[in-house]
Design an enzyme around this catalytic site. Sequence first.
Site, mmCIF file in Angstrom:
data_model
loop_
_atom_site.group_PDB
_atom_site.id
_atom_site.type_symbol
_atom_site.label_atom_id
_atom_site.label_comp_id
_atom_site.label_asym_id
_atom_site.label_seq_id
_atom_site.Cartn_x
_atom_site.Cartn_y
_atom_site.Cartn_z
ATOM 1 N N LYS A 148 15.302 -24.021 -5.078
ATOM 2 C CA LYS A 148 14.716 -22.736 -4.744
ATOM 3 C C LYS A 148 13.342 -22.821 -4.078
ATOM 4 O O LYS A 148 12.517 -23.649 -4.418
ATOM 5 C CB LYS A 148 14.594 -21.868 -6.008
ATOM 6 C CG LYS A 148 15.909 -21.325 -6.528
ATOM 7 C CD LYS A 148 16.645 -20.400 -5.564
ATOM 8 C CE LYS A 148 15.995 -19.066 -5.425
ATOM 9 N NZ LYS A 148 16.142 -18.158 -6.532
ATOM 10 N N ARG B 171 -16.247 4.677 5.560
ATOM 11 C CA ARG B 171 -17.544 4.299 4.986
ATOM 12 C C ARG B 171 -18.499 5.502 4.989
ATOM 13 O O ARG B 171 -19.222 5.732 4.020
ATOM 14 C CB ARG B 171 -18.137 3.144 5.804
ATOM 15 C CG ARG B 171 -18.366 1.896 4.983
ATOM 16 C CD ARG B 171 -18.918 0.776 5.845
ATOM 17 N NE ARG B 171 -17.943 -0.279 6.057
ATOM 18 C CZ ARG B 171 -17.458 -0.654 7.242
ATOM 19 N NH1 ARG B 171 -17.860 -0.055 8.359
ATOM 20 N NH2 ARG B 171 -16.579 -1.626 7.306
ATOM 21 N N SER C 76 11.626 -22.736 -8.881
ATOM 22 C CA SER C 76 12.311 -22.149 -10.023
ATOM 23 C C SER C 76 12.172 -23.075 -11.212
ATOM 24 O O SER C 76 12.013 -24.285 -11.061
ATOM 25 C CB SER C 76 13.783 -21.951 -9.675
ATOM 26 O OG SER C 76 14.576 -21.879 -10.842
ATOM 27 N N ASN D 102 11.209 -19.662 -3.457
ATOM 28 C CA ASN D 102 11.172 -18.211 -3.524
ATOM 29 C C ASN D 102 10.032 -17.602 -2.710
ATOM 30 O O ASN D 102 8.923 -18.139 -2.702
ATOM 31 C CB ASN D 102 11.046 -17.764 -4.977
ATOM 32 C CG ASN D 102 12.309 -18.062 -5.756
ATOM 33 O OD1 ASN D 102 13.398 -17.983 -5.218
ATOM 34 N ND2 ASN D 102 12.151 -18.441 -7.024
ATOM 35 N N ARG E 192 -17.743 19.838 -14.491
ATOM 36 C CA ARG E 192 -17.451 18.420 -14.712
ATOM 37 C C ARG E 192 -16.302 18.354 -15.688
ATOM 38 O O ARG E 192 -16.277 19.095 -16.659
ATOM 39 C CB ARG E 192 -18.659 17.646 -15.226
ATOM 40 C CG ARG E 192 -19.719 17.473 -14.133
ATOM 41 C CD ARG E 192 -20.663 16.299 -14.405
ATOM 42 N NE ARG E 192 -21.646 16.656 -15.414
ATOM 43 C CZ ARG E 192 -21.880 15.946 -16.516
ATOM 44 N NH1 ARG E 192 -21.212 14.820 -16.736
ATOM 45 N NH2 ARG E 192 -22.787 16.340 -17.388
#
Lengths: 442, 442, 442, 442
Positions: free
Chosen positions: B282, B187, B276, B284, B315
Site C-alpha cells: 500500500k 486584512r 499500511s 495510501n 454582548r
Amino acid sequence: MAASVFESAHLAQLFPVGEAGRLFTDSADIRAMLLVEGALARAQGEMGLIPEPSGRFIHRAAMEVQIDPAALAPATAANGVCVPELVAAFRAAVEAPEHAQYIHWGATSQDIIDTGLMLRLRQVLAQYDTGLRAVLGALATLAETHADTPMAARTWGQVATPTSFGAQAAHWGAPLLELLNELPALREDALWVSLSGAAGTSAALGPQAPALRARMAETLHLADPRRSWHADRTPVLRLAAWVARLCAALGKMGEDATLLAQSGLQEAVPGGGGASSTMPQKQNPVAPAVLVALARHAAGLSATLNGAGLHRQDRDGAAWFTEWLTLPQLCLSGVAALERGAALAEGIAPDPARMAAVMRGTGGLIHAEALSFRLAGTMPRPDAQAAVKALCLEAGQTGAELADLAARDFPEADLSGVFDPSAQMGQAPTEAHAFAAAVRAL
Amino acid sequence: MAASVFESAHLAQLFPVGEAGRLFTDSADIRAMLLVEGALARAQGEMGLIPEPSGRFIHRAAMEVQIDPAALAPATAANGVCVPELVAAFRAAVEAPEHAQYIHWGATSQDIIDTGLMLRLRQVLAQYDTGLRAVLGALATLAETHADTPMAARTWGQVATPTSFGAQAAHWGAPLLELLNELPALREDALWVSLSGAAGTSAALGPQAPALRARMAETLHLADPRRSWHADRTPVLRLAAWVARLCAALGKMGEDATLLAQSGLQEAVPGGGGASSTMPQKQNPVAPAVLVALARHAAGLSATLNGAGLHRQDRDGAAWFTEWLTLPQLCLSGVAALERGAALAEGIAPDPARMAAVMRGTGGLIHAEALSFRLAGTMPRPDAQAAVKALCLEAGQTGAELADLAARDFPEADLSGVFDPSAQMGQAPTEAHAFAAAVRAL
Amino acid sequence: MAASVFESAHLAQLFPVGEAGRLFTDSADIRAMLLVEGALARAQGEMGLIPEPSGRFIHRAAMEVQIDPAALAPATAANGVCVPELVAAFRAAVEAPEHAQYIHWGATSQDIIDTGLMLRLRQVLAQYDTGLRAVLGALATLAETHADTPMAARTWGQVATPTSFGAQAAHWGAPLLELLNELPALREDALWVSLSGAAGTSAALGPQAPALRARMAETLHLADPRRSWHADRTPVLRLAAWVARLCAALGKMGEDATLLAQSGLQEAVPGGGGASSTMPQKQNPVAPAVLVALARHAAGLSATLNGAGLHRQDRDGAAWFTEWLTLPQLCLSGVAALERGAALAEGIAPDPARMAAVMRGTGGLIHAEALSFRLAGTMPRPDAQAAVKALCLEAGQTGAELADLAARDFPEADLSGVFDPSAQMGQAPTEAHAFAAAVRAL
Amino acid sequence: MAASVFESAHLAQLFPVGEAGRLFTDSADIRAMLLVEGALARAQGEMGLIPEPSGRFIHRAAMEVQIDPAALAPATAANGVCVPELVAAFRAAVEAPEHAQYIHWGATSQDIIDTGLMLRLRQVLAQYDTGLRAVLGALATLAETHADTPMAARTWGQVATPTSFGAQAAHWGAPLLELLNELPALREDALWVSLSGAAGTSAALGPQAPALRARMAETLHLADPRRSWHADRTPVLRLAAWVARLCAALGKMGEDATLLAQSGLQEAVPGGGGASSTMPQKQNPVAPAVLVALARHAAGLSATLNGAGLHRQDRDGAAWFTEWLTLPQLCLSGVAALERGAALAEGIAPDPARMAAVMRGTGGLIHAEALSFRLAGTMPRPDAQAAVKALCLEAGQTGAELADLAARDFPEADLSGVFDPSAQMGQAPTEAHAFAAAVRAL
C-alpha cells in the site's frame, strides 16, 4: 408543513418572498436556460461560428418557445440534467431543422444551467439591494429619532449601562450597511457567465471560445471569469456566505426585538403581533421569530453549500445537485428575511417610558460603572470598584437605591449626572447619528 | 484521538500547524491580551486620559509580567472571561498600585479579548498568505510544465474529453488565487480593534473614546471600525467564510488527487504515500485525505460560527463562547490544509504514460464529442450526434475502436486530429499558461 | 482562545471535562490501542492462532510498554495512522522477536484504532450516566420542592398562563430522562469491537476470525457486530446523535435560565454568577451561556460527523479523519455540558416572590385564557373569547386590572379562582411530581 | 432550480418522492389539522367535556369541510400559526354556532400542528418501511448472487485485498438493516400526540386532560408521552437523526457506485445512466450522485433541526419555525433517497470480468498481504512483511508479476491459493450470505 414554506399558500405571507418566488419556479428556470441558449446562438452567429441567420433565428425562437416542464421530467431523471431533453424539445418545437441543429452548439448542460442560474441570481441581488435599502432606511429613521432615547444596554441578559435605542437601531443596521456596501463587488465577483463546454476546455467551441464567452458575458450582463468554473464554485460560495451573513444580521434584530417585547419588560412592541388560538391577551412577536428561524436555516444551508464546494474532477453531479437542493432555499431565506425585517424595522415601536422604568427598576445598579469611575477620580480605581461593589450588594439586599447609598458613603463626592441615564449614554447618540447619516448618504 | 488533533503529539505532523499552533495556546492568548492592555494604557497616557507615566509603566509592565494561566481558571469559570482575574493578577504583579489602578481603564473584557484575538488572527492571515503563495507556486509549476500533457477530463467520474494535467493544476489553483487576491481586503475588513467599553457605548472611556480607539488601531496595526462591534460579528464571519472556502478549495485538490491515484488508474502519485499496518503494497494518499477531512470540518465549524453571528443584545456570552469553541479550530484547519496542500502540490507526480493509457482505454470514446462536431461539418449536428452515439454503443459492445468504426462509416470525412488527444485539449493549455502567468505576476 | 477550550489551562473550569479529559490524550489513545493489541494476541494465543506463550507475553507487555507519542509523529504523518509505527515501536521495545512477530497478527490499523476508541467511549458513556443522574437528581429536587410554586409560563417570550417552577424543572429533565433511559441500549448498540482486517474480510485472520472477534468483544466488554464495520459508521452516528440531543437538552435549560435571570425579571438566580471586569453590579449567568454554546457546537459537530458517515469503499481515510476532528470535541462537549448543567441544576435559586410579581405585573392578563373558559360556561366560547380580548385591550390601554374589568362586565359570573395563579396551574404540579418520582425510581 | 426540487415539475423524477410528496402540501397539512380537531372534539364529547352531539358533529364536519389554504395566509403571517384562522374558518363553515363553539376546546395551536404533523410522519415512516424493504430485498439478491464474485476491496482508493461483490452489497445493506430494525421503536418513540394547551399545563382542558390525551393518542394511533412536549423536541430529533443516518447509508452506496462505474475501471454499471447534452458516449451515474447529494443535504438539515432542539421557555416560535423550514425537506430527502436507492440496487450490474481484470491489473499486489502471511508461516512475520514489501516495490518498478517474483525468491514455499482471488476473500462470502439470510428472515 409544506415541502417548502416558500411555496406554501397558507405560509406565503409568513415567509414572504414576493417577486423572488417567481425566480425559482420551473418556468423561470426554463425561461432563463432558453435565454442563455438564445444569447449563445446569437453570439455564435455574429462571430461566424454558426450561420448568422441561424443565430438570429434561435435567439428569437428562444424567447418565444413554450416548453412544458413536466414533459422534461423522465429524461431529466435519467440524465441528471434537463438540458438534453430541453434542447431536443426546443429543436422539435422550432420546426426548422436547418437552424435547430445549431442550438446548444459546443456548450454543455452545466454552461446553460449555471448561466441561467446567474441570470436569476442577478435579480435576487437586485431584490436584496432594494430590501436592504428599505431596512436601512427604516433603521436610520429609528436611529435618528431615538438617538437620545435612553435605554438599558444588556450583556448576558443583564442590565449593563445606559445606551440609547437609536444606538440599538444603528447596531442592527451596521452589519447590513456593510453588506450593502459589499453588494457591488458581489455583483462583479459572484455573477459569472459559464461557457467552457463538456469538460471545461471549450474544445467544441473552437479557438474563439474565450471571445465568445466574453461576448456572452457582455450580452447577459454577467462577469467573464476568463476560465472554466464548472468545478470551482467560488461565485456560489461568495454569494452563500453573503446571504448567510445577511440572515444572521436580520436574525440578531429578531432576537433583540423578541427580548425587548417580553412581558414584564415591554421596552418595545415589534408591531404586527400575532394572536393566539386560545389566549386572548397574546401579541406574539411573530416576525422576529421568523427572522431567527431564517437565520438558523441559512446557516445550515450555507454549510451544506460550502461542503458542495468540493466538486470532484471536472464536473461533479453530486456536488452540483447539492447546490440545487440548498441554494434556492438560501436565496429565498434572504429575501423573506429582508421582507419581514423591513416590516419589523418600520413597525417596531419603542416605549421610552418602559425603557426608563426598566432602568429605574435596577435601583440604580445600571449606574454602578459610572459611579465607580466618578469615585476613581478621588481614589484608586480598584478601591472605587470594591466600594461600589459593596454598595451594589447592599442595594441588592436591602432594596435601597444605589444613589442614596453613594450619597451616604461619599457625601463629599460630586455625583452629578452619575445617576442620570441621559448623561451616561457615552457614544451611543453619536453612533446612532453617524449610522443614520451613513444611510442617508447612500 | 486526542481532544484536538492540532494539540496531539502523535498527530502533530499529520495535521501540521507549524507556528500557528503557538498562536492558539494559553500563553499566546494571555500575551496578546496583555499587549492590548499595554497599548491601551500607553495611548490613554499619551492622550492625557490617565497619567502619562502610568501609561508608560503599564505598557512596559504588560510586556514583562508573567501570568500563570492555570491560576486564572477558577475565576474564569465563574466570570466566563479571564479578564477580571487577569487584570487583578496583573495589578498584583506590578507592585505599583499608583500605576496599576489605571490598568484596563474604561475597557471591558470583550475589548481586550477580541482585540487580542485580532492580533493573533493577523498572524494567522500572514501564515495564510505565505501558505497560499507556496501552494500557488507549486501549482503554477505544475501548470506550466504540464500545460500540454494530455489527460482525460472526467465528469460524473466518467471520461469526458481530453484536457491537460496543467489545466487541472490551474483549476486547483484558480480558487486559491481568488482567495489570495481577496486577502488584502480581508486584512482591512476583518481585523478590527475593539474598544467600546462595558456595553458598546464607551461611556467610561469619556468623550475622547473614538480618538482613543483610532490611536489603538494605529498602534496595533488593526482597522478602526469607528463603532462598537461587540454584538456585530461581521469581521469574524468574513474571516470564517474565507477560511471555509480556502479549505474547500484545498479539499477539492485532495479529492482529485485521491481519484487520480486510484489503483487501476494511477494517473498521478500524490507523493508521501502512507504505509499500511498489514498490506505491504500500500501507498495510501494520506495528504489528500487530510485535505478532504479538513474541508469537511471547516464547513461545519463555519456554519456554527455563522449561527454565532446572532449575538443577542449588547454582548452575548453564549454566542461569544461558540466562537471560542470553533474559530481556533477553523483557523488551524486552514493552516494545516495549506501545509499539506503545499506538500501535495510540490510532491504530486503525474504519469503522462498512464494518462495516455487511460484515454486509450476508452477505445476512443473520449473523442466522441470531437467526432460529432467534425461530422457536424457535413451533416446536421443532431444527425451527427445520433450517428456517433450509435458508434459509441457499438464500440462499447464489440470492443472496437471508435476511430475504426468512424473510418468505416464515414470514409470520406476528414477525421485528422479527431482522435489525437493533444489536438483536442481546447483551451486547457491556454488556461494552464494563463494561470501560471498570473501566479508569476503576484 | 486556545486551540481547544478543553485543553486550555485557563478555560479548564469554564468548560470542565474532569476525568474525561484524560480519555482524549495521546497517552490514553496509545494505552487503549496497546490494550487492544494485547487482548487480540491473548485471544489468538488461547485459540491457537498464534503460539499461546506469545499471546500471553504480548498481552502482558502491552500493559507495561511505554511508547512516546511524539516519536510516532513523522511516520503517522506519512501513513495517516499511527499503528504501523506503534506496532514497530512495540515490537522493538519488547526485545523478544520470537513473540513480537505475532503482534498485530492479521489486524489492520482501523481495527486497533476503532476498538481503542470504543474502549474510551465506554468510559465516556459511564461519565454521561453519572452526569445525567446528577443533573436529574437535582432537577427532581427542584421539581418536587417547587411543584406548586406558581410562575408565568411564556410562549414567544410573552406571558401565557400560570405554570409552576417545578414543572419547568421537570420539562428540563424530561428529555434528559429519555436520554438516560436510552443509555443501556446505546451501550449495546454503539460500542462495537472492530476486527475485520485489511479490507473488512478478515482474510488474514483465518476461518476462526468470527470466533476471535467474539472473544475479543467479550474480553473487552464490547458488543460484537458480527461483521465488518470499517465503512459503516452506525455506532459512531448513534452516539453522536445521542450526544447532540444531550447538549440540546442542556442548552435549553441554559437558555431558560438566562431568560429567568434577566434584570427586570429576575425570577431565578442561576448561581455562580460571574463578575464583570468593569461593571461592579454584574452577576452574569455564565454557566447557562456555556450550555448554549456547547449545544451549538455539538449540533455542528454532529452534522459533520453525519457527513462522515459516507465512508467510501472499504475504508475511507478522509471520512475517518473527519471523525478524529470532531468526535472527541463532541464527546467532551457533552461532558462539559453535564458538569455545568449539574452545577446549574443544583445552584439555581428560584425567587417565588419575583415570579408572583411578574405574574401580577401583567395586570391579570396571564389569566385571560382561564377567564375566557370560565365565561364560556355561560356563553358561546367565541363570544367569551371576544369579550375577554376586548377587556385585555382595555386593560392594556388603561392599566386597569383584568379582574376588575371582568367583575365590572360580568357581575353575575362566578370568577372564583380565575385570577389565582395557584388555582390555574393545570397539570403542572402533577407533571412536576411525576417527573420527580420517575427520577427517584431510577 | 426550483425553490424546492421536490415540488418542481421537471425535477420530479430526478428527486422522486411519490406519495410522500402529497403529505407535505397545504391541503394535507390542513386536512391533518382538521382530523386532529375532529378527534379532539369527539374524544371530549365522549368524555363529557363538551356536549356529546357537538363532539360528534365537529368530528364529522372536520372530515368534510373545505378550507382554502390561501385564505389563511394573511392571518397566518400575523399570528405565526394558521390555527386561529383555521378554527375561525372551520367555525364559520359549519354554520352551527351551537356546536362550533366547542371546536379547538382547550387546545393550543401547537397541539394541533404538532399532532397533525405526527399523523403525516406516521405515513412517512410507513413509506420508509416499504422503501427500506425494497432496497434491502434488492441488496440481498445482489449479496446472494455475488457472494462469491471476487472483486478488489479498496481502502483510501487503493486496491487492498480481494473481497466479493456480494459482501459489498451486504455492507451497503448492513446499516439499512439496522435502521429497519430500529423502525418499530422509532414509531413508538417519535410519533407522539401533543395535547397540553396554551403553555403546556393543559389548564383549560381541565383535570381530565391526561385521560383525554391518552384517548386522543389511541384514536390517532400515536404514542402518549404523558406530558407536555411543546418545548421538548425529543421525538422530532429522534426522527431526524434516523433519517440523516438513512440518507448517509444510501449516500455511501451512491459514492461506491460512482467509483465502481468510473471509466477505466467500470466494475459495475449503475443502470439508468444519463446522457450528456454534448458527449455522445456518456452514461453518467446519475442516481448515485442524487444519493450523495441527498445525504449531504440531510446532514445539514438535521444539524439545523438539532439546533432547533433548543426551544426556549414553554413554546418558542423561532425554534418551531426552524423545524418547518427543515423537517419536510429532510423527510422528503429520505423518501427520494430510498426511491432512487431501490432503483440503483435493482439496476446495478456488476461486471465480474472487469473486476477480475482490475485485480489482475495490480500485478498481484492485491495479494501482498496474503503472501506475507503465507511466508510468515516459515519466517518471522516482520521479515516476511519486509520481504514482500521489497517484492512489491520491484514489481511496481519492473512490471513483473508478484507471483513470479515470489516463486523466484521463495521456491520452496507453498504458495498455492495465495494468488487466487477466490481463495482469498476471507469472510466476505459468509458475510454476504448472512446478510441475505437476515433480509430474507424479515
